[in-house]
Design an enzyme around this catalytic site. Structure first.
Site, PDB file in Angstrom:
ATOM      1  N   GLU A 102       3.214 -27.367  16.365  1.00 41.44           N
ATOM      2  CA  GLU A 102       2.492 -26.994  15.304  1.00 41.44           C
ATOM      3  C   GLU A 102       1.165 -26.143  15.599  1.00 41.44           C
ATOM      4  O   GLU A 102       0.953 -25.087  15.040  1.00 41.44           O
ATOM      5  CB  GLU A 102       2.093 -28.103  14.296  1.00 41.44           C
ATOM      6  CG  GLU A 102       1.237 -27.733  12.899  1.00 41.44           C
ATOM      7  CD  GLU A 102       0.761 -29.127  12.400  1.00 41.44           C
ATOM      8  OE1 GLU A 102       1.498 -30.213  12.389  1.00 41.44           O
ATOM      9  OE2 GLU A 102       0.169 -28.905  11.349  1.00 41.44           O
ATOM     10  N   ASP A 110       1.415 -32.536  13.498  1.00 43.57           N
ATOM     11  CA  ASP A 110       0.476 -33.730  13.156  1.00 43.57           C
ATOM     12  C   ASP A 110       1.174 -34.880  12.706  1.00 43.57           C
ATOM     13  O   ASP A 110       2.361 -34.758  11.798  1.00 43.57           O
ATOM     14  CB  ASP A 110      -0.452 -32.974  12.273  1.00 43.57           C
ATOM     15  CG  ASP A 110      -1.539 -32.344  13.077  1.00 43.57           C
ATOM     16  OD1 ASP A 110      -1.797 -32.374  14.302  1.00 43.57           O
ATOM     17  OD2 ASP A 110      -2.405 -31.654  12.254  1.00 43.57           O
ATOM     18  N   TYR A 117       0.786  -1.237  -0.033  1.00 43.94           N
ATOM     19  CA  TYR A 117      -0.077  -0.026   0.061  1.00 43.94           C
ATOM     20  C   TYR A 117       0.783   1.334  -0.178  1.00 43.94           C
ATOM     21  O   TYR A 117       0.584   2.242  -0.677  1.00 43.94           O
ATOM     22  CB  TYR A 117      -0.863  -0.005   1.160  1.00 43.94           C
ATOM     23  CG  TYR A 117      -2.035  -0.844   0.939  1.00 43.94           C
ATOM     24  CD1 TYR A 117      -3.153  -0.818  -0.150  1.00 43.94           C
ATOM     25  CD2 TYR A 117      -2.303  -2.035   1.823  1.00 43.94           C
ATOM     26  CE1 TYR A 117      -4.145  -1.494  -0.357  1.00 43.94           C
ATOM     27  CE2 TYR A 117      -3.608  -2.853   1.436  1.00 43.94           C
ATOM     28  CZ  TYR A 117      -4.302  -2.405   0.681  1.00 43.94           C
ATOM     29  OH  TYR A 117      -5.552  -3.184   0.092  1.00 43.94           O
TER      30      TYR A 117
END
Ligand SMILES: Nc1ncnc2c1ncn2[C@@H]1O[C@H](COP(=O)(O)OP(=O)(O)OP(=O)(O)O)[C@@H](O)[C@H]1O
Ligand SMILES: [Mg+2]
Lengths: 507, 363
Positions: free
Chosen positions: B198, B250, B105
């Site tokens: 995680e 995981d 921006y």
């Protein structure tokens, strides 16, 4: 069953009853048609003497006629050849009376237009018409006329003679008529604009009922050569014409008859033709039976060795004038014009002139703007039925890198001793293969040049864009790097910008 | 315990500022000489990305690319690059930070439009490559944030906080790994290991279960794929505090790869160094854990399997028999398990049983 009654009707009566076919269909169409007929007479009158036309048209409001229609006074002034006083009453008061029945290219042909306007005015307002004219001789003649519709004769209500001190020549026509100007306005303005386009040597002035002035100024005083009168070409004759020629001919044998009354028929051709059709060269044409005349007409069309008609009877605008006209009315960014060599259809010579204008005041509206002209008359109605429209629509424009959303106007002018109008309304041209072929060839030639221009322009555009990118970013690099390096002074980028210019000043 | 080596944040900053300035000067001088400015930098094309066995990360090869403002196609990105450098220079000298999105921006104020954020992100990566620095060095950060919790005291260097210290157990949700934290100096710690996790759920559970105390650990939440700042932060914890790193993810190809990126980095960052921690360990959940701990599972779907075949060929996985074995096991059992799957044995099972066993196993 009731007994059918037959009554003879005069030519004016006939046209009064069938005013639709002459274009006086409704109050808005009528006002347009009246202006158009008178302006065309004026143009013819000036051009016949190679006088650059000055035409002044004024439409003024006279009063309300009904809910939707008003009464207007129409006045048309020109600086043309004028009319001999002896012919003025008939020229404006007798339908099918005209001076333009000879074979040469002119706007007027039927001896009808001007009278239809006057007649329409008389029928709707019951007022006489005023005609003032001089051929440049010391007197000016002014007539107050009405038409005796039943008898197809002018009624002279008043006649004045004035002294012509200034050697003025021209004609002024003034009469009242009922109409709907509001509806007709856009067509009328379009008519003037397009007329100005194909008559670039004319000054046209129009003052409308609101007092608004529209001026179309000439761009040149050069005028096309006036057409020569010619004899009819054998391919173009019909039985009617043959009978008329036989009636008037002073020649006593077929050989002389053919040699003197037909375009481009000499001794050799005439003899060959007589041999071909098994006619005795010494036969008196006045002795031909009706069957023999019909056979003669068929043989004239069948015989292969007639020379094609020459175009001296035609008066095309020419590439220069067409260019001048389109330029002044459309101010295009690019313009190409192309004139075809004379061609013929059914024994009638014709010439196609065509122009393609790109950009400038030409709008881009998703389809091309088509301007159609026949013998320098704009055709404003029934565009989709016109042969030009079909040729343009059927053209494979992609091949020329041209797309429909480009600001393109196509101007097609067909001039001929006999314009192949599809209807009496003189609004669109029939799809004849010879005409179609000429238009298509002219269009292809012009399109090729347009393509050339477009690709060159695209190139220049690309180059301009390329330079624009450098011109945009190099200063920023200078600015940012100076800030990073902590320098007050910006590095000089002028040299860099110069060096990216491939084509020097051109781009 | 006192930290051994003080990571000199301030020194690093002035190094960054001067390399940005050098970059600008080089361009300025080229233009002053009447030349189109150009730069040469290592190519980041896939053909020029190699895996370095010693560094245990991806690196860029010898191929380089030249960007010249003479080239119509380069002049815009070149200008954008100089602008990003100038913007970063402003950030670093004024000690301000900006997100990747902010950069996108901010450009508009300089009439330097980027087509989209992807384009501005790319130019920032170019600047990293040119300077051999990572964007965080010149104070540009991604939006995503991860967190840390545990007994580590840090000292801020950001304006307004200079000299202030904070113990990272202060807030029970953990502390954001943001610009202020990554630019802080490490003061001291009692921890003897780092556990990277995680998922947020498990991170919170570990804090509640006092894992940091029970295992003497600093807990780092990677929040999915660890952001670069977090990877760099883990590396700093490892090298400056000399703490071993254990990673829990995981039990699926994606979790496995989160661990791998912390250890060996990513191909996208082949132009950068010191974002990876080669000695870190992936402690679970392994495919073999799924079998051994009889965890509740879901079947692997098509994309999982496709990913496993890809990883099998990845140079980062080829080195170590552990990874190859786990990939094979996944492919054999065709099942996967989330860290939450341990709840089947009760809420504390993972902390009481699984965690100590795995920490021991991967020591
Ligand atoms: N303004 C004018 N100046 C000179 N002669 C004119 C003028 N207007 C009309 N005439 C003469 O009057 C005749 C009749 O005109 P009119 O418009 O009725 O028929 P036209 O022009 O011959 O054919 P068309 O029916 O096609 O218009 C013309 O042939 C011309 O000789
Ligand atoms: Mg007429």
């Amino acid at each position: 069953m009731a007994q059918a009654t037959f009554e003879e009707i005069s030519a004016s009566d006939f046209f009064y009853r069938n005013r639709d076919i002459a274009g006086f269909t409704n109050p808005s169409r009528a006002i347009f048609a009246a202006i158009r007929e008178l302006v065309e007479n004026s143009l013819d009158a000036a051009e016949s003497q190679k006088i650059p036309p000055d035409i002044y048209v004024r439409l003024s409001f006279e009063g309300e006629a009904s809910k939707d229609t008003q009464i207007y006074k129409l006045r048309v002034e020109d600086n043309g050849c004028g009319i001999h006083p002896r012919y003025i009453p008939s020229a404006f008061g007798q339908v099918l009376y005209g001076s333009k029945y000879k074979l040469k290219q002119m706007r007027g042909t039927f001896g009808l237009g001007g009278k239809m306007a006057v007649l329409y005015g008389q029928i709707t307002t019951h007022q006489p018409a005023y005609i003032t004219s001089s051929t440049g001789l010391p007197k000016i003649y002014s007539f107050k006329l009405m038409i005796d519709i039943q008898r197809n004769r002018p009624i002279i209500l008043d006649r004045k003679v004035l002294i012509n001190k200034e050697q003025w020549h021209g004609t002024i026509v003034e009469f009242t008529l009922e109409g709907d100007y509001l509806r007709a306005r856009s067509k009328i303005l379009e008519y003037f604009k397009q007329t100005a386009m194909v008559n670039p040597y004319a000054n046209l002035t129009f003052v409308d009922p609101k007092g608004r002035l529209y001026k179309f100024t000439r761009a040149t005083t050069d005028m096309p050569n006036p057409p020569q009168e010619t004899e009819p070409h054998p391919y173009g004759v019909d039985v009617e014409l043959l009978q008329r020629l036989i009636q008037v001919t002073p020649h006593k044998n077929m050989l002389d008859f053919l040699k003197h009354h037909f375009h481009r028929v000499g001794d050799v051709t005439a003899q060959k033709f007589l041999e071909f059709s098994g006619l005795n060269p010494s036969k008196n044409p006045k002795k031909l039976s009706h069957e023999e005349i019909v056979r003669l007409m068929h043989n004239l069309k069948k015989f292969k060795d007639f020379l094609p008609p020459d175009a001296s009877c035609l008066s095309p605008l020419g590439e220069e004038l067409l260019k001048a006209g389109i330029s002044k009315e459309l101010k295009p960014e690019y313009l190409v014009v192309h004139q075809r060599k004379p061609a013929t259809y059914a024994g009638h010579p014709f010439i196609v002139e065509l122009g393609i204008a790109y950009g400038g005041e030409v709008p881009s509206k998703g389809s091309f703007t088509i301007y159609r002209f026949a013998n320098r008359i704009p055709l404003l109605y029934d565009e989709a039925s016109d042969v030009s429209f079909r040729v343009i629509s059927n053209m494979n424009w992609r091949r020329y890198k041209v797309s429909l959303d480009m600001p393109i106007a196509i101007v097609v002018h067909i001039c001929s001793t006999k314009v192949p109008y599809k209807t009496v309304g003189k609004e669109f041209i029939a799809d004849r293969p010879e005409v179609r072929r000429e238009i298509a060839n002219a269009l292809r030639e012009a399109a090729r040049q347009l393509q050339h221009f477009l690709s060159k322009r695209e190139h220049v555009d690309k180059e301009r864009k390329r330079l624009g990118i450098f011109a945009k970013y190099l200063p920023k690099i200078a600015q940012f790097s100076a800030a990073l390096a902590g320098k007050e002074k910006l590095p000089d980028i002028e040299r860099l910008l110069k060096s990216v210019q491939k084509y020097g000043d051109e781009a | 315990m006192e930290t051994k080596r003080k990571y000199s944040v301030t020194e690093k900053k002035s190094e960054v500022i001067s390399s940005l300035k050098d970059f600008g000067s080089k361009i300025y001088e080229q233009m002053e000489k009447g030349d189109f400015p150009s730069i040469t930098m290592p190519s980041r094309s896939t053909q020029n990305i190699y895996y370095d066995m010693n560094l245990r990360q991806f690196i860029l090869g010898d191929k380089s690319v030249r960007r010249s403002a003479r080239n119509i196609r380069h002049v815009k990105p070149f200008t954008q690059l100089v602008w990003v450098a100038r913007f970063s220079h402003e950030l670093t000298t004024q000690r301000k930070t900006s997100t990747l999105r902010d950069v996108y921006y901010s450009a508009q104020a300089y009439e330097m439009t980027f087509k989209d954020q992807q384009e501005s992100d790319n130019i920032i990566t170019d600047l990293e490559t040119v300077l051999g620095l990572s964007r965080e060095d010149f104070n540009i950060f991604p939006e995503e944030r991860s967190a840390v919790f545990g007994d580590l005291t840090i000292e801020y260097t950001v304006p307004g906080y200079e000299g202030k210290t904070l113990n990272l157990t202060t807030h029970p949700d953990g502390v954001l790994i943001g610009p202020a934290l990554t630019s802080a100096e490490f003061v001291n710690t009692t921890a003897d290991k780092i556990i990277a996790i995680e998922k947020g759920g498990l991170f919170t559970r570990f804090i509640e279960e006092n894992v940091h105390k029970k295992f003497n650990a600093l807990l780092v939440l990677t929040a999915g794929q660890a952001p670069r700042a977090t990877r760099h932060f883990i590396r700093r914890l490892h090298t400056e505090l000399n703490l071993p790193v254990y990673i829990f993810t995981d039990g699926d190809p994606w979790g496995m790869h989160i661990a791998m990126v912390i250890i060996s980095g990513s191909a996208n960052a082949a132009h950068l160094r010191e974002l990876n921690t080669p000695d870190a360990k992936w402690s679970g959940v392994w495919a073999t854990d799924i079998v051994n701990y009889k965890l509740p599972t879901d079947p692997l779907d098509e994309v999982d399997i496709k990913r496993l075949y890809e990883l099998q060929k990845d140079p980062r996985y080829k080195e170590d028999p552990l990874w190859q074995r786990e990939i094979k096991t996944f492919l054999k059992i065709r099942r996967k398990a989330e860290q939450e799957a341990f709840s089947r044995y009760g809420l504390t099972y993972i902390v009481d049983e699984y965690l100590p066993a795995k920490l021991e196993e991967t020591k």
